[in-house]
Design a protein around this motif. Structure first.
Motif, PDB file in Angstrom:
ATOM      1  N   GLU A 152     -19.851  30.293  35.714  1.00 51.45           N
ATOM      2  CA  GLU A 152     -19.025  29.262  35.023  1.00 51.45           C
ATOM      3  C   GLU A 152     -19.928  29.045  34.192  1.00 51.45           C
ATOM      4  OE1 GLU A 152     -16.038  27.487  38.893  1.00 51.45           O
ATOM      5  OE2 GLU A 152     -17.810  26.369  37.845  1.00 51.45           O
ATOM      6  N   GLY A 272     -12.150  41.518  40.983  1.00 51.04           N
ATOM      7  CA  GLY A 272     -13.287  42.809  41.346  1.00 51.04           C
ATOM      8  C   GLY A 272     -14.054  42.227  39.856  1.00 51.04           C
ATOM      9  N   TYR A 275     -15.482  38.903  38.999  1.00 55.20           N
ATOM     10  CA  TYR A 275     -16.737  38.403  39.803  1.00 55.20           C
ATOM     11  C   TYR A 275     -17.600  39.993  41.213  1.00 55.20           C
ATOM     12  CZ  TYR A 275     -14.858  34.091  38.562  1.00 55.20           C
ATOM     13  OH  TYR A 275     -14.316  32.946  37.768  1.00 55.20           O
ATOM     14  N   PRO A 286     -20.780  39.386  28.620  1.00 54.67           N
ATOM     15  CA  PRO A 286     -19.205  37.718  28.839  1.00 54.67           C
ATOM     16  C   PRO A 286     -18.681  38.258  30.346  1.00 54.67           C
ATOM     17  CG  PRO A 286     -19.325  39.385  26.637  1.00 54.67           C
ATOM     18  CD  PRO A 286     -19.851  39.969  27.030  1.00 54.67           C
ATOM     19  N   HIS A 287     -18.597  37.066  30.923  1.00 52.78           N
ATOM     20  CA  HIS A 287     -17.446  36.907  31.707  1.00 52.78           C
ATOM     21  C   HIS A 287     -15.980  36.944  31.052  1.00 52.78           C
ATOM     22  CE1 HIS A 287     -14.426  34.784  34.026  1.00 52.78           C
ATOM     23  NE2 HIS A 287     -15.163  35.440  34.772  1.00 52.78           N
ATOM     24  N   ARG A 289     -13.699  35.544  30.274  1.00 55.12           N
ATOM     25  CA  ARG A 289     -12.948  34.340  29.609  1.00 55.12           C
ATOM     26  C   ARG A 289     -13.982  33.641  28.950  1.00 55.12           C
ATOM     27  NH1 ARG A 289      -9.908  31.827  33.983  1.00 55.12           N
ATOM     28  NH2 ARG A 289     -10.904  33.253  35.715  1.00 55.12           N
ATOM     29  N   TRP A 290     -14.958  34.427  29.059  1.00 55.00           N
ATOM     30  CA  TRP A 290     -15.742  33.086  28.476  1.00 55.00           C
ATOM     31  C   TRP A 290     -17.664  33.982  28.433  1.00 55.00           C
ATOM     32  CZ3 TRP A 290     -13.919  31.375  33.343  1.00 55.00           C
ATOM     33  CH2 TRP A 290     -15.375  31.478  34.173  1.00 55.00           C
ATOM     34  N   SER A 291     -18.094  33.557  26.968  1.00 52.50           N
ATOM     35  CA  SER A 291     -19.037  33.817  27.074  1.00 52.50           C
ATOM     36  C   SER A 291     -20.804  33.363  28.066  1.00 52.50           C
ATOM     37  CB  SER A 291     -20.163  33.638  25.957  1.00 52.50           C
ATOM     38  OG  SER A 291     -21.335  33.339  25.339  1.00 52.50           O
TER      39      SER A 291
ATOM     40  N   LYS B  62     -16.873  19.567  30.369  1.00 52.86           N
ATOM     41  CA  LYS B  62     -15.815  20.554  31.032  1.00 52.86           C
ATOM     42  C   LYS B  62     -14.792  19.434  31.248  1.00 52.86           C
ATOM     43  CE  LYS B  62     -16.911  24.710  32.674  1.00 52.86           C
ATOM     44  NZ  LYS B  62     -17.110  25.366  34.003  1.00 52.86           N
ATOM     45  N   TYR B 116     -13.460  20.612  24.032  1.00 50.74           N
ATOM     46  CA  TYR B 116     -13.368  21.745  24.015  1.00 50.74           C
ATOM     47  C   TYR B 116     -15.240  21.438  22.754  1.00 50.74           C
ATOM     48  CZ  TYR B 116     -14.304  26.682  24.023  1.00 50.74           C
ATOM     49  OH  TYR B 116     -14.714  27.812  23.964  1.00 50.74           O
ATOM     50  N   GLU B 130     -15.206  32.152  20.256  1.00 53.69           N
ATOM     51  CA  GLU B 130     -14.746  31.820  22.089  1.00 53.69           C
ATOM     52  C   GLU B 130     -12.439  32.329  21.253  1.00 53.69           C
ATOM     53  OE1 GLU B 130     -16.250  31.907  24.614  1.00 53.69           O
ATOM     54  OE2 GLU B 130     -17.265  32.811  23.959  1.00 53.69           O
ATOM     55  N   ARG B 134     -11.196  35.060  23.055  1.00 53.74           N
ATOM     56  CA  ARG B 134     -10.550  35.194  24.665  1.00 53.74           C
ATOM     57  C   ARG B 134      -9.145  35.388  23.825  1.00 53.74           C
ATOM     58  NH1 ARG B 134     -15.534  37.187  25.676  1.00 53.74           N
ATOM     59  NH2 ARG B 134     -17.597  35.307  25.254  1.00 53.74           N
ATOM     60  N   TYR B 136      -6.553  33.851  26.344  1.00 51.05           N
ATOM     61  CA  TYR B 136      -6.219  32.375  26.481  1.00 51.05           C
ATOM     62  C   TYR B 136      -6.384  31.154  25.479  1.00 51.05           C
ATOM     63  CZ  TYR B 136     -10.353  29.891  28.163  1.00 51.05           C
ATOM     64  OH  TYR B 136     -12.041  30.416  28.603  1.00 51.05           O
ATOM     65  N   LEU B 137      -8.078  31.656  24.701  1.00 50.15           N
ATOM     66  CA  LEU B 137      -7.757  30.144  24.392  1.00 50.15           C
ATOM     67  C   LEU B 137      -7.146  30.796  22.401  1.00 50.15           C
ATOM     68  CD1 LEU B 137     -12.038  29.881  24.560  1.00 50.15           C
ATOM     69  CD2 LEU B 137      -9.495  28.234  25.191  1.00 50.15           C
ATOM     70  N   LYS B 189      -8.184  29.702  37.964  1.00 50.46           N
ATOM     71  CA  LYS B 189      -8.692  30.796  38.389  1.00 50.46           C
ATOM     72  C   LYS B 189      -8.489  31.856  39.789  1.00 50.46           C
ATOM     73  CE  LYS B 189     -14.413  30.579  40.540  1.00 50.46           C
ATOM     74  NZ  LYS B 189     -15.567  29.940  40.971  1.00 50.46           N
ATOM     75  N   ASN B 246      -5.409  39.335  42.649  1.00 51.90           N
ATOM     76  CA  ASN B 246      -4.997  40.638  44.321  1.00 51.90           C
ATOM     77  C   ASN B 246      -5.088  39.687  45.135  1.00 51.90           C
ATOM     78  OD1 ASN B 246      -6.336  42.750  42.761  1.00 51.90           O
ATOM     79  ND2 ASN B 246      -8.424  42.191  42.934  1.00 51.90           N
TER      80      ASN B 246
END
Lengths: 330, 290
Positions: A152, A272, A275, A286-287, A289-291, B62, B116, B130, B134, B136-137, B189, B246
């Motif tokens: 994160e 998956g 992660y 990057p992930h 959803r974020w860098s 955060k 943010y 970002e 991204r 969602y952003l 998440k 999943n």
């Protein structure tokens, strides 16, 4: 092998904790007991009443939690950063068995961490069930300060007490056919309220290759800041892979299995694409959803560049030279 | 449909000068408006105080960003609940409070973005990158822009200038609220309970607007609405987990019938909906004209 003997003049690490980071833990437990767990705002209130007592939340029953055997800090692993104030690693935890937010530490206090046994089985010559206390005495402990990089994008610098996993492997003697190590977290429904959400793929599984397990950095942890490892941090017995994202470092292990089948980890099962199995730290990948280019240092709030393998490339890069087709990052 | 009260006496008796939020339309100091203002400002005051005091945990910026975003979405949904409240509780005055609630949602959304930026170390280039990369952003930022437009045109002057177009423009708020809820889903998440609750509230608010006029304050109709909204919430939750994760969506759906799993979002919507259905009855017990 380096032998460490504690000398009289050596200050144990917890004695050197700066006063300003000492918690008013009694107020904190009272707040927890009163059920003030609705939001981080409410949860934060304990911070305002500092300075009366400094009993650690995880040492409420000192009889259950004997002191760790003495451990010297290993100077081979220099973090290059200041230690994170102790209150942060012990109050900011991901541990889904106790809940899906980060303030699970009061709930985690319900789980007794002593006595505790760990089963080591599978493709080994000498499988067995080991009491953690015995293992600590038999192998001996050292302290290592590792950088911890969470997926994160935050980071801590933590003094862990424990021993190299390789020393435990020497005891059980893996067979040549073993290729992977499967790490299984305990399931304690009495205290692990998160297990009630039965749709998660419990038990929590993590894993690595036998080569990764044998690497000198791979560390079994039984203590933090010179004290017994509290449940929220994965006490009394967890693993740490400092070059991988933190979620790979399985907590409160009940079983370690040597196998020829690649384990499918908890987070790999859930997501998956976010992660994966290898999850080595890499600022350039990057992930979704974020860098991952930078990380926020918990404690100071400073943002610093992330390093490949979390800066541990000299120890581990060679593990991956023949694995270029694998999704090694994240 | 929902906006019946406002146009009747626009600007009537309003003195020239600053439209301070604590003044009613006649220019008098209003205890109700002061109370609402305090209630809307309190979460931000507490949040900023805790942030300044270093009491928001290990990753305070955060945490603050997340809480401000939650407040923004919740207040936006509350702004959509003003009209239902006006009818269900038979409380015409409620409609005069709607603008303040909507502007508060905008203020919290702006605060969310500022926090943010602080979370990213005030690196505005990184913030822009970002938001651009991204999804969602990007979505969240689009919602913020939409709220800015609605906030800017929320004044009496703009109402007059836009005439009938004003209402058409401001109906976009339903879509903006839905997009804000989707933004909450996309950033979650493994566990999306908070977003599912928001989706359930949005569904209830939209379904209420579909009710034929005479039913909108009838306990039985509202009970049925609570049930339908709760079912719809469970279906949204099922669809989210089935399509985006999943996790075994069917088992999560089944957990709605299992009390041991803790309060599930759809159960919460059902309870809130039943409470709303009881409001008209309660109203009958209190003296008229409060």
């Amino acid at each position: 092998m380096r032998i460490h003997r504690k000398r009289g003049w050596e200050l144990p690490d917890h004695a050197a904790t700066p006063e300003h980071v000492a918690l008013n833990r009694r107020a904190l437990m009272a707040a927890a007991g009163a059920g003030v767990m609705l939001s981080a705002e409410a949860q934060a209130q304990w911070l305002f009443g500092r300075g009366r007592s400094s009993n650690d939340p995880w040492q409420r029953n000192p009889a259950d939690l004997p002191d760790l055997p003495p451990a010297m800090r290993n100077p081979r692993y220099q973090p290059g950063r200041a230690l994170t104030p102790e209150r942060d690693p012990v109050t900011y935890n991901n541990f889904y068995e106790f809940g899906s937010n980060k303030d699970i530490w009061p709930t985690a206090q319900r789980m007794p961490t002593s006595p505790w046994t760990v089963k080591v089985d599978g493709m080994v010559e000498q499988p067995g069930e080991f009491a953690v206390d015995d293992l600590m005495k038999r192998i001996g402990l050292e302290e290592r300060v590792y950088r911890l990089r969470c997926v994160e994008a935050w980071a801590m610098t933590v003094p862990w007490t424990g021993f190299q996993l390789s020393k435990l492997l020497e005891i059980v003697k893996p067979l040549g056919s073993a290729k992977y190590v499967r790490l299984e977290t305990a399931q304690r429904p009495d205290s692990m309220v998160g297990l009630r959400q039965s749709w998660y793929p419990w038990p929590h599984i993590e894993g690595c290759t036998v080569e990764e397990a044998a690497n000198e950095l791979t560390f079994i942890v039984t203590g933090i800041y010179g004290r017994p490892l509290p449940a929220q941090n994965g006490g009394p017995f967890r693993i740490v892979f400092p070059w991988k994202y933190g979620f790979k470092s399985g907590k409160s292990l009940a079983r370690i299995t040597l196998t020829d089948e690649r384990p499918k980890s908890f987070w790999e099962t859930l997501q998956g694409n976010e992660y994966g199995f290898w999850a080595n730290v890499n600022p350039e990948v990057p992930h979704p959803r974020w860098s991952q280019a930078t990380e926020r240092l918990i404690g100071t709030g400073e943002r610093v560049p992330t390093q490949i393998f979390n800066g541990y490339g000299e120890f581990v890069a060679s593990l991956y030279t023949n694995l270029q087709n694998e999704r090694l990052w994240a | 449909m929902s906006d019946t009260v406002r146009p009747a006496r626009r600007g009537a008796g309003r003195p020239a000068g600053v439209p301070w939020p604590w003044l009613d339309r006649a220019g008098r100091i209003s205890a109700l408006r002061i109370a609402l203002l305090v209630a809307l400002a309190a979460p931000a005051a507490v949040l900023l105080w805790l942030l300044a005091a270093g009491a928001l945990g290990a990753d305070p910026w955060k945490q603050a960003t997340r809480e401000a975003g939650n407040h923004a979405a919740h207040i936006l949904l509350i702004s959509l609940a003003v009209t239902p409240l006006r009818w269900i509780a038979d409380w015409p005055k409620a409609a005069t409070l709607r603008r303040m609630v909507g502007l508060a949602a905008l203020a919290y959304a702006l605060l969310h973005l500022v926090l943010y930026a602080g979370h990213l170390g005030w690196n505005l280039l990184a913030v822009g990158a970002e938001i651009a990369t991204r999804i969602y952003l990007t979505l969240g930022f689009a919602v913020l822009l939409g709220l800015c437009v609605l906030g800017w045109t929320s004044t009496d002057g703009w109402q007059t200038r836009l005439g009938r177009g004003w209402k058409r423009l401001h109906r976009w708020v339903y879509l903006l609220a839905a997009a804000a809820v989707l933004h909450a889903f996309l950033q979650s998440k493994a566990r999306a309970d908070g977003a599912v609750v928001m989706a359930g509230c949005w569904l209830w608010l939209m379904l209420w607007r579909l009710l034929p006029g005479p039913w909108r304050a009838r306990p039985l109709a509202l009970l049925a609405l609570a049930l339908v909204a709760a079912l719809a919430t469970a279906l949204v939750e099922y669809a989210w987990y089935g399509a985006a994760t999943n996790l075994p969506a069917a088992r999560i759906l089944a957990a709605n019938l299992d009390l041991a799993a803790g309060l599930r979002p759809a159960q919460g919507i059902l309870l809130a909906g039943v409470a709303a259905a009881l409001l008209p009855l309660l109203r009958r017990l209190t003296p008229a004209g409060a």
